[in-house]
Scaffold this active site. Structure first.
Site, mmCIF file in Angstrom:
data_model
loop_
_atom_site.group_PDB
_atom_site.id
_atom_site.type_symbol
_atom_site.label_atom_id
_atom_site.label_comp_id
_atom_site.label_asym_id
_atom_site.label_seq_id
_atom_site.Cartn_x
_atom_site.Cartn_y
_atom_site.Cartn_z
ATOM 1 N N SER A 209 46.167 20.673 -77.662
ATOM 2 C CA SER A 209 46.365 19.937 -76.401
ATOM 3 C C SER A 209 46.231 20.841 -75.182
ATOM 4 C CB SER A 209 47.750 19.284 -76.382
ATOM 5 O OG SER A 209 48.765 20.266 -76.400
ATOM 6 N N HIS B 145 45.107 16.425 -91.835
ATOM 7 C CA HIS B 145 46.169 17.222 -92.437
ATOM 8 C C HIS B 145 47.437 16.397 -92.637
ATOM 9 C CE1 HIS B 145 48.882 21.063 -92.218
ATOM 10 N NE2 HIS B 145 48.853 20.534 -93.423
ATOM 11 N N ASP C 27 49.278 10.315 -83.164
ATOM 12 C CA ASP C 27 50.521 9.986 -82.473
ATOM 13 C C ASP C 27 50.330 8.853 -81.458
ATOM 14 O OD1 ASP C 27 48.918 11.730 -81.068
ATOM 15 O OD2 ASP C 27 50.559 12.960 -80.281
ATOM 16 N N ARG D 150 49.499 29.585 -86.601
ATOM 17 C CA ARG D 150 50.488 30.221 -85.733
ATOM 18 C C ARG D 150 51.441 31.059 -86.583
ATOM 19 N NH1 ARG D 150 51.598 24.681 -83.026
ATOM 20 N NH2 ARG D 150 50.496 24.765 -81.037
ATOM 21 N N ASP E 23 54.957 23.571 -86.520
ATOM 22 C CA ASP E 23 55.291 24.986 -86.627
ATOM 23 C C ASP E 23 55.732 25.626 -85.324
ATOM 24 O OD1 ASP E 23 52.841 24.847 -85.387
ATOM 25 O OD2 ASP E 23 51.761 26.050 -86.853
ATOM 26 N N ASP E 24 55.736 24.854 -84.223
ATOM 27 C CA ASP E 24 56.168 25.400 -82.935
ATOM 28 C C ASP E 24 57.458 24.755 -82.447
ATOM 29 O OD1 ASP E 24 55.144 22.898 -82.421
ATOM 30 O OD2 ASP E 24 54.045 23.476 -80.617
ATOM 31 N N ASP F 85 47.291 24.095 -92.964
ATOM 32 C CA ASP F 85 45.871 23.835 -92.798
ATOM 33 C C ASP F 85 45.236 25.118 -92.261
ATOM 34 O OD1 ASP F 85 43.517 22.420 -92.790
ATOM 35 O OD2 ASP F 85 44.045 21.081 -91.146
#
Length: 438
Positions: free
Chosen positions: A313, A181, A282, A108, A203-204, A135
């Site tokens: 997702s 990762h 998670d 991203r 990163d988001d 990654d």
């Protein structure tokens, strides 16, 4: 003139030599002149002249010793020999812990938004080094990260190969790579770089102005309270209208692992790393075998906001919940607040009293706006199905992981509705989660 530290020795020695040269000249001038004393010179005994010379020598020795002591005092003077605080490089006070930020990145280029906010709000580069672990090998994303130069440390996950998975899990290949990762990146932080704690963001995520203040304040509690295993910046039910806008400083304990901007200690990683899962890390964290009845700290108003609809997702929950999460904009000086109310025993007893002394209401009371007074109010659920029905109708997240509802503490979900505090709670006397509820 003020001498710099590098020239103090030279200045001191020069002063020392000059002073003593003048002293010798003055004392030597006290000796009888050959012209002035010529008439009487023959009349004086030789031993008298020798005595004068010896007296002058003794005087010179005494003065030299005095000057030597002065030089020693100059050398010891702290204002001369110790560098001024104003000239010292800004380092890290011994009492200030270093909390690195680990940014998990892939493909991203919007990682720029994440990094820009981190750098904008970061109070100290020394106390909060930013480590970006990438990654995927995506060239454009790599170039964005590289453009920050020395402001961040750019790591690249070396194994980009596909992972062998069961045929039915082929569509989940991305989840396997994410788990790999995380495993690699956390080993870099704790084992290679030898940090003792870390805050993980993806990163988001965009961070709030007091993001760093929040984690700095809660690190001591995470270290001292063994009933805690993480601190999260995220409230799963933190949509605008579902949080109290006047309680930006309010924090909770939760039995649900929130993620989305969270801090862990090296000791926890040493516990989890040997059994780290191949995928879905998670949800694995939310299993009772990992949680072990430990809680996380989470805020009333989130300190992170996700802006990444697209990902592995496929935008699950994003359009309905995540895009509406309220990001805190008020700076709360958490490090100056008393957070003792979050200690386990104190919090548990106060929370139970708060919930079960609240007025009990029905869903119809809430739906029809029949609540009287400022609250709080308690709405009781009695089963998995009743919880899911009430949560869905009330607009909060209705999923459970190993029996634990999102944001839940001792089965209780706290949220705001039409300006009033509501506790969606199990019956009084609750003792444990039913792990079959999922």
């Amino acid at each position: 003139m003020i001498c710099k530290r590098g020239s103090v020795i030279f200045c001191g020695i020069l002063l020392f030599i000059s002073w003593n040269a003048i002293l010798v000249i003055l004392l030597w001038g006290r000796l009888p002149s050959s012209k002035q004393n010529a008439p009487s010179r023959e009349l004086r005994p030789a031993n008298d002249v020798l005595g004068d010379i010896l007296q002058v020598v003794d005087t010179i020795e005494v003065e030299l010793e005095k000057q030597n002591q002065i030089l020693i005092q100059i050398q010891k003077h702290p204002l001369v020999w110790e560098p001024s605080n104003r000239n010292k490089p800004k380092g890290i006070a011994p009492s200030q812990p270093v909390i690195p930020i680990l940014v998990i990145a892939c493909n991203r280029i919007m990682v720029k938004r994440c990094l820009d906010k981190l750098l904008q709000h970061r109070p100290s580069a020394e106390l909060h080094p930013i480590i970006v672990s990438q990654d995927c090998g995506h060239a454009e994303t790599s170039e964005v990260i590289r453009s920050y130069g020395s402001q961040v440390t750019h790591l690249k996950q070396p194994d980009l190969s596909d992972i062998a998975v069961r045929p039915e899990h082929k569509k989940f290949q991305g989840y396997y790579k994410i788990s790999r990762h995380y495993h690699w990146a956390l080993n870099q932080v704790f084992k290679t770089l030898s940090h003792s704690s870390v805050v993980i963001v993806e990163d988001d995520l965009e961070v709030a102005p007091d993001f760093f203040e929040y984690f700095r304040a809660l690190l001591p509690l995470l270290k001292s309270d063994t009933s805690l295993w993480c601190v999260s910046a995220w409230n799963d039910n933190g949509r605008d209208g579902f949080v109290d806008p006047g309680k930006a400083s309010l924090l909770y304990r939760t039995d649900f692992f929130p993620g989305l901007g969270w801090m862990l200690l090296k000791e926890l990683w040493e516990e989890l790393e040997p059994k780290w899962p191949a995928s879905f890390w998670d949800d694995w964290m939310r299993q009772p075998e990992q949680r072990r009845n430990r809680a996380c700290i989470r805020p009333e108003i989130s300190r992170t906001l996700t802006f990444g609809r697209q990902g592995v997702s496929m935008g699950q929950f994003y359009d309905k919940y995540l895009r509406y999460i309220k990001l805190n904009t008020e700076f709360v000086p958490f490090t100056k607040l008393d957070l003792g109310y979050l200690n386990e025993e104190t919090y548990r007893e106060n929370f139970k009293k708060e919930v079960y002394s609240a007025q009990v209401v029905t869903y119809e009371d809430i739906r029809q706006g029949l609540l009287k007074g400022p609250g709080p109010f308690c709405l009781i659920y009695s089963s998995k199905d009743s919880f899911k029905m009430l949560a869905k109708n009330l607009g909060i997240m209705d999923d459970l992981k190993s029996g634990v509802p999102r944001t839940g503490y001792r089965g209780v979900v706290s949220f705001f509705s039409r300006g009033r505090r509501i506790y969606l709670a199990p019956p009084p006397g609750w003792t444990q989660y039913d792990h079959t509820w999922s």
